[in-house]
Design a protein around this motif. Structure first.
Motif, mmCIF file in Angstrom:
data_model
loop_
_atom_site.group_PDB
_atom_site.id
_atom_site.type_symbol
_atom_site.label_atom_id
_atom_site.label_comp_id
_atom_site.label_asym_id
_atom_site.label_seq_id
_atom_site.Cartn_x
_atom_site.Cartn_y
_atom_site.Cartn_z
ATOM 1 N N LEU A 190 -28.240 -22.286 62.204
ATOM 2 C CA LEU A 190 -29.525 -22.882 61.893
ATOM 3 C C LEU A 190 -30.655 -21.969 62.368
ATOM 4 O O LEU A 190 -30.472 -21.133 63.263
ATOM 5 C CB LEU A 190 -29.648 -24.257 62.545
ATOM 6 C CG LEU A 190 -28.553 -25.265 62.163
ATOM 7 C CD1 LEU A 190 -28.804 -26.609 62.835
ATOM 8 C CD2 LEU A 190 -28.465 -25.427 60.657
ATOM 9 N N ARG A 228 -33.476 -29.378 58.761
ATOM 10 C CA ARG A 228 -32.932 -28.244 59.516
ATOM 11 C C ARG A 228 -32.693 -27.084 58.546
ATOM 12 O O ARG A 228 -31.887 -27.185 57.628
ATOM 13 C CB ARG A 228 -31.611 -28.611 60.204
ATOM 14 C CG ARG A 228 -31.682 -29.853 61.078
ATOM 15 C CD ARG A 228 -32.624 -29.690 62.259
ATOM 16 N NE ARG A 228 -32.158 -28.655 63.162
ATOM 17 C CZ ARG A 228 -31.242 -28.862 64.119
ATOM 18 N NH1 ARG A 228 -30.666 -30.050 64.252
ATOM 19 N NH2 ARG A 228 -30.908 -27.875 64.921
ATOM 20 N N ARG A 229 -33.382 -25.998 58.766
ATOM 21 C CA ARG A 229 -33.262 -24.843 57.880
ATOM 22 C C ARG A 229 -32.037 -24.016 58.260
ATOM 23 O O ARG A 229 -31.795 -23.762 59.442
ATOM 24 C CB ARG A 229 -34.517 -23.982 57.933
ATOM 25 C CG ARG A 229 -34.527 -22.855 56.889
ATOM 26 C CD ARG A 229 -35.908 -22.231 56.776
ATOM 27 N NE ARG A 229 -36.293 -21.542 57.984
ATOM 28 C CZ ARG A 229 -35.958 -20.274 58.268
ATOM 29 N NH1 ARG A 229 -35.196 -19.595 57.410
ATOM 30 N NH2 ARG A 229 -36.369 -19.711 59.374
ATOM 31 N N GLU A 272 -29.234 -30.399 55.719
ATOM 32 C CA GLU A 272 -30.198 -30.348 54.632
ATOM 33 C C GLU A 272 -31.560 -29.901 55.158
ATOM 34 O O GLU A 272 -32.060 -30.433 56.151
ATOM 35 C CB GLU A 272 -30.314 -31.725 53.965
ATOM 36 C CG GLU A 272 -31.482 -31.923 53.034
ATOM 37 C CD GLU A 272 -31.541 -30.930 51.893
ATOM 38 O OE1 GLU A 272 -32.657 -30.535 51.525
ATOM 39 O OE2 GLU A 272 -30.469 -30.542 51.387
ATOM 40 N N GLU A 273 -32.147 -28.921 54.476
ATOM 41 C CA GLU A 273 -33.447 -28.413 54.898
ATOM 42 C C GLU A 273 -34.561 -29.433 54.697
ATOM 43 O O GLU A 273 -35.491 -29.532 55.490
ATOM 44 C CB GLU A 273 -33.781 -27.138 54.130
ATOM 45 C CG GLU A 273 -35.124 -26.527 54.509
ATOM 46 C CD GLU A 273 -35.378 -25.207 53.815
ATOM 47 O OE1 GLU A 273 -36.525 -24.762 53.825
ATOM 48 O OE2 GLU A 273 -34.419 -24.630 53.259
ATOM 49 N N ARG A 303 -25.878 -25.390 48.353
ATOM 50 C CA ARG A 303 -27.335 -25.210 48.422
ATOM 51 C C ARG A 303 -27.996 -24.935 47.074
ATOM 52 O O ARG A 303 -29.210 -24.768 47.010
ATOM 53 C CB ARG A 303 -27.662 -24.064 49.376
ATOM 54 C CG ARG A 303 -27.374 -24.393 50.828
ATOM 55 C CD ARG A 303 -27.650 -23.221 51.715
ATOM 56 N NE ARG A 303 -26.739 -22.103 51.445
ATOM 57 C CZ ARG A 303 -26.857 -20.898 52.004
ATOM 58 N NH1 ARG A 303 -27.863 -20.656 52.845
ATOM 59 N NH2 ARG A 303 -25.967 -19.956 51.714
#
Length: 393
Positions: free
Chosen positions: A126, A114-115, A37-38, A141
């Motif tokens: 990532l 974490r993008r 998850e960003e 997403r």
């Protein structure tokens, strides 16, 4: 996890992705999973609500992991038509969603902040250069827009209010549409979260995805004043959700899909086209994936894509109602469509929200005086709708 292949990698830790991770942890604890998850928290900053009748026994059991607000019954209000109903209603805040998942999932399975740079059938890349290799990849997403589909928008601003004195509200008001419409289908949604806590949301079925925070906040102020609710705002939530009336679903799947990757949640098209409810479909999908967790990535992706196409087929009726609501008559008349639903027996209403309306239900809702002018409705059914692209606003 670099250099090691895990079983299932999930891109997106919102509702759909988090529920898949939970279902896998409950039924297949032997599997190695990654939930990426960003944002800093799983679930973002949202409140999800649903009717108790939306979920079967297995789905209800899955949701028991969370701290849920529950009420036995709710109210709706339309001009000259208030009604109290007995169906149970439930609500979950994202903070409780995040907390429960962190308690249940292995700590090394959760990767927040974490993008994601890219993903494919073999794993997730990532932005910092790490590669999470996986036997199967799930993309949860969400979407920014859906230009291949047509419809309108559900725009809302919600406020969590702590009142200075007990407010005396004992059940939710799911739809107070006896308010000024302001050029859309407008209703106010109220949840009593405690003796001195209320969640008050101002919602619009609008033609454009425009959210005017100042205007909506002022209308919430006036609504609260009219009901004698004084206090301080302790939180707020905003949203702009698509209300789907038609379009090319195959094109939508191509635009939001990656070969060999299972697309779920709104990205996969798992949403009630008229109400924008997602939780019941997210629960169903999570349980289906947990029951098919031994499939290879491509087989899992194909199974989920088939489920999405079947959902599109069986929810055609609700898109038809949406086309009539958005395409015929004045915007201020849109509330008549929901008024027709709420004049039905409670089982019919329950099946409507669960997207399980029977043929008899559909006939009951549309019989009698139509919610919009007949000629306008016929025209709306044959004319193309507005593409669901936010840039069109």
């Amino acid at each position: 996890m670099t250099g090691h292949t895990i079983d299932i990698a999930i891109a997106g830790g919102g509702l759909a992705g988090g529920l898949v991770a939970l279902a896998l942890a409950r039924t297949r604890p032997d599997l190695r999973i990654a939930l990426v998850e960003e944002g800093a928290a799983l679930g973002g900053h949202h409140r999800w609500s649903w009717f108790a009748s939306d979920l079967d026994r297995e789905g209800t059991a899955l949701m028991e992991e969370f701290r849920i607000a529950r009420w036995q019954g709710y109210a709706v209000r339309f001009p000259q038509f208030p009604r109290d109903l007995s169906t149970g209603y439930c609500s979950l805040h994202s903070a409780d969603f995040d907390g429960a998942l962190r308690a249940v999932l292995p700590s090394d399975a959760i990767r927040t902040g974490r993008r994601i740079a890219a993903l494919d059938a073999g794993g997730i890349d990532l932005a910092d250069g790490e590669r999470i290799a996986a036997r199967a990849v799930i993309d949860a997403r969400g979407i920014a827009d859906a230009a291949a589909l047509t419809g309108g928008w559900q725009v809302f601003l919600g406020r969590h209010l702590r009142t200075r004195r007990p407010h005396g509200v004992d059940r939710p008001t799911i739809m107070d549409a006896a308010v000024d419409q302001h050029g859309a289908l407008r209703f106010v949604y109220t949840l009593p979260l405690g003796p001195d806590e209320l969640f008050v949301e101002d919602t619009y079925y609008a033609d454009a995805p425009t959210l005017n925070r100042e205007a909506l906040s002022g209308r919430i102020d006036r609504y609260c004043q009219a009901h004698g609710w004084e206090g301080e705002a302790i939180d707020h939530e905003t949203g702009v959700l698509p209300v789907i009336t038609g379009g090319d679903f195959a094109a939508f799947q191509r635009a939001h899909g990656t070969p060999g990757v299972a697309a779920i949640g709104t990205r996969g098209g798992f949403v009630h086209p008229l109400t924008s409810y997602t939780l019941p479909f997210a629960v169903e999908t999570a349980l289906a994936i947990a029951g098919s967790a031994d499939l290879d990535g491509e087989s899992l992706a194909a199974m989920i894509a088939d489920r999405a196409r079947e959902q599109w087929r069986r929810t055609a009726y609700y898109r038809t109602l949406g086309r009539m609501m958005f395409g015929a008559g004045a915007p201020g008349q849109r509330r008549r469509a929901f008024a027709l639903v709420y004049r039905q027996p409670e089982p019919v209403i329950e099946r409507f929200y669960a997207a399980r309306s029977t043929t008899a239900d559909r006939a009951r809702i549309l019989c009698g005086k139509p919610p919009v002018p007949v000629l306008g409705a016929l025209r709306a059914l044959v004319e193309p709708g507005q593409p669901l692209a936010r840039s069109a606003a």
